[in-house]
Design a protein around this motif. Structure first.
Motif, PDB file in Angstrom:
ATOM      1  N   MET A  11     -13.248   5.809  -4.214  1.00 25.73           N
ATOM      2  CA  MET A  11     -11.784   6.325  -4.194  1.00 25.73           C
ATOM      3  C   MET A  11     -12.167   7.547  -3.409  1.00 25.73           C
ATOM      4  O   MET A  11     -12.906   8.234  -3.733  1.00 25.73           O
ATOM      5  CB  MET A  11     -11.041   6.303  -5.263  1.00 25.73           C
ATOM      6  N   ILE A  12     -11.719   7.682  -1.894  1.00 22.80           N
ATOM      7  CA  ILE A  12     -11.585   8.957  -1.535  1.00 22.80           C
ATOM      8  C   ILE A  12     -10.284   9.608  -1.509  1.00 22.80           C
ATOM      9  O   ILE A  12      -8.916   8.899  -1.239  1.00 22.80           O
ATOM     10  CB  ILE A  12     -11.949   8.541   0.148  1.00 22.80           C
ATOM     11  N   GLY A  13     -10.283  10.720  -2.194  1.00 21.93           N
ATOM     12  CA  GLY A  13      -9.101  11.119  -2.215  1.00 21.93           C
ATOM     13  C   GLY A  13      -8.659  11.280  -3.852  1.00 21.93           C
ATOM     14  O   GLY A  13      -8.350   9.954  -4.101  1.00 21.93           O
ATOM     15  N   LEU A  14      -8.670  12.433  -4.591  1.00 21.94           N
ATOM     16  CA  LEU A  14      -8.540  12.375  -5.991  1.00 21.94           C
ATOM     17  C   LEU A  14      -7.344  13.052  -6.367  1.00 21.94           C
ATOM     18  O   LEU A  14      -7.426  13.798  -7.435  1.00 21.94           O
ATOM     19  CB  LEU A  14      -9.667  12.745  -6.847  1.00 21.94           C
ATOM     20  N   GLY A  15      -6.332  13.004  -5.505  1.00 22.84           N
ATOM     21  CA  GLY A  15      -4.917  13.724  -5.989  1.00 22.84           C
ATOM     22  C   GLY A  15      -4.327  12.709  -7.044  1.00 22.84           C
ATOM     23  O   GLY A  15      -5.128  11.935  -7.811  1.00 22.84           O
ATOM     24  N   THR A  16      -3.282  12.808  -7.130  1.00 17.15           N
ATOM     25  CA  THR A  16      -2.355  12.046  -8.329  1.00 17.15           C
ATOM     26  C   THR A  16      -2.581  10.689  -8.099  1.00 17.15           C
ATOM     27  O   THR A  16      -2.970   9.887  -9.086  1.00 17.15           O
ATOM     28  CB  THR A  16      -1.081  12.306  -8.200  1.00 17.15           C
ATOM     29  N   TYR A  35     -14.374  10.798  -4.384  1.00 19.23           N
ATOM     30  CA  TYR A  35     -14.718  11.756  -3.370  1.00 19.23           C
ATOM     31  C   TYR A  35     -13.546  12.457  -3.330  1.00 19.23           C
ATOM     32  O   TYR A  35     -12.550  12.035  -2.985  1.00 19.23           O
ATOM     33  CB  TYR A  35     -15.340  11.396  -2.422  1.00 19.23           C
ATOM     34  N   ASP A  36     -13.736  13.883  -3.395  1.00 14.17           N
ATOM     35  CA  ASP A  36     -12.711  14.977  -2.996  1.00 14.17           C
ATOM     36  C   ASP A  36     -13.317  16.114  -2.494  1.00 14.17           C
ATOM     37  O   ASP A  36     -14.365  16.525  -3.201  1.00 14.17           O
ATOM     38  CB  ASP A  36     -11.773  15.152  -4.028  1.00 14.17           C
ATOM     39  N   LYS A  41     -10.372  18.979  -8.274  1.00 15.54           N
ATOM     40  CA  LYS A  41      -9.904  17.457  -8.544  1.00 15.54           C
ATOM     41  C   LYS A  41     -11.070  16.962  -9.099  1.00 15.54           C
ATOM     42  O   LYS A  41     -11.023  15.831 -10.017  1.00 15.54           O
ATOM     43  CB  LYS A  41      -9.628  16.947  -7.210  1.00 15.54           C
ATOM     44  N   ILE A  42     -12.198  17.223  -8.519  1.00 18.74           N
ATOM     45  CA  ILE A  42     -13.522  16.662  -9.074  1.00 18.74           C
ATOM     46  C   ILE A  42     -13.744  16.733 -10.793  1.00 18.74           C
ATOM     47  O   ILE A  42     -14.292  16.058 -11.529  1.00 18.74           O
ATOM     48  CB  ILE A  42     -14.833  17.103  -8.371  1.00 18.74           C
ATOM     49  N   THR A  43     -13.460  18.266 -11.164  1.00 16.12           N
ATOM     50  CA  THR A  43     -13.409  18.578 -12.533  1.00 16.12           C
ATOM     51  C   THR A  43     -12.693  17.810 -13.362  1.00 16.12           C
ATOM     52  O   THR A  43     -12.754  17.360 -14.398  1.00 16.12           O
ATOM     53  CB  THR A  43     -13.552  20.216 -12.599  1.00 16.12           C
ATOM     54  N   ALA A  44     -11.158  17.597 -12.782  1.00 12.60           N
ATOM     55  CA  ALA A  44     -10.382  17.015 -13.481  1.00 12.60           C
ATOM     56  C   ALA A  44     -10.674  15.441 -13.897  1.00 12.60           C
ATOM     57  O   ALA A  44     -10.472  15.069 -14.846  1.00 12.60           O
ATOM     58  CB  ALA A  44      -8.984  16.968 -12.786  1.00 12.60           C
ATOM     59  N   LEU A  45     -11.217  14.923 -12.849  1.00 12.44           N
ATOM     60  CA  LEU A  45     -11.858  13.329 -12.874  1.00 12.44           C
ATOM     61  C   LEU A  45     -13.019  13.323 -14.216  1.00 12.44           C
ATOM     62  O   LEU A  45     -12.737  12.458 -14.862  1.00 12.44           O
ATOM     63  CB  LEU A  45     -12.258  13.022 -11.613  1.00 12.44           C
TER      64      LEU A  45
END
Length: 72
Positions: A11-16, A35-36, A41-45
């Motif tokens: 997945m490209i883009g790790l927003g909501t 990927y972001d 956002k990486i840390t949140a995932l």
């Protein structure tokens, strides 16, 4: 990377929306990479503590983490 360590889906883009879609995929037993360019956002995932998800901030590492043929 060894074949067994590769992810079948990226997945490209790790927003909501992107993060929630990856989490839904993981909840149904699949693994995936995200990927972001935003490190938060990486840390949140990665903080979701789901062993079948991994976030990347480097595009090359992200691409190399996907099984062939790559599905994004």
């Amino acid at each position: 990377m060894k074949e067994e360590n590769l992810y079948p889906f990226g997945m490209i883009g790790l927003g909501t929306m992107g993060r929630n879609l990856l989490q839904n995929i993981a909840d149904h037993g699949f693994s995936g990479a995200g990927y972001d360019k935003d490190p938060e956002k990486i840390t949140a995932l990665n903080a979701m503590n789901q062993n079948n998800l991994k976030g990347f901030s480097d595009l090359n590492n992200f691409i190399q983490s996907l099984k062939m043929p790559r599905t994004l």
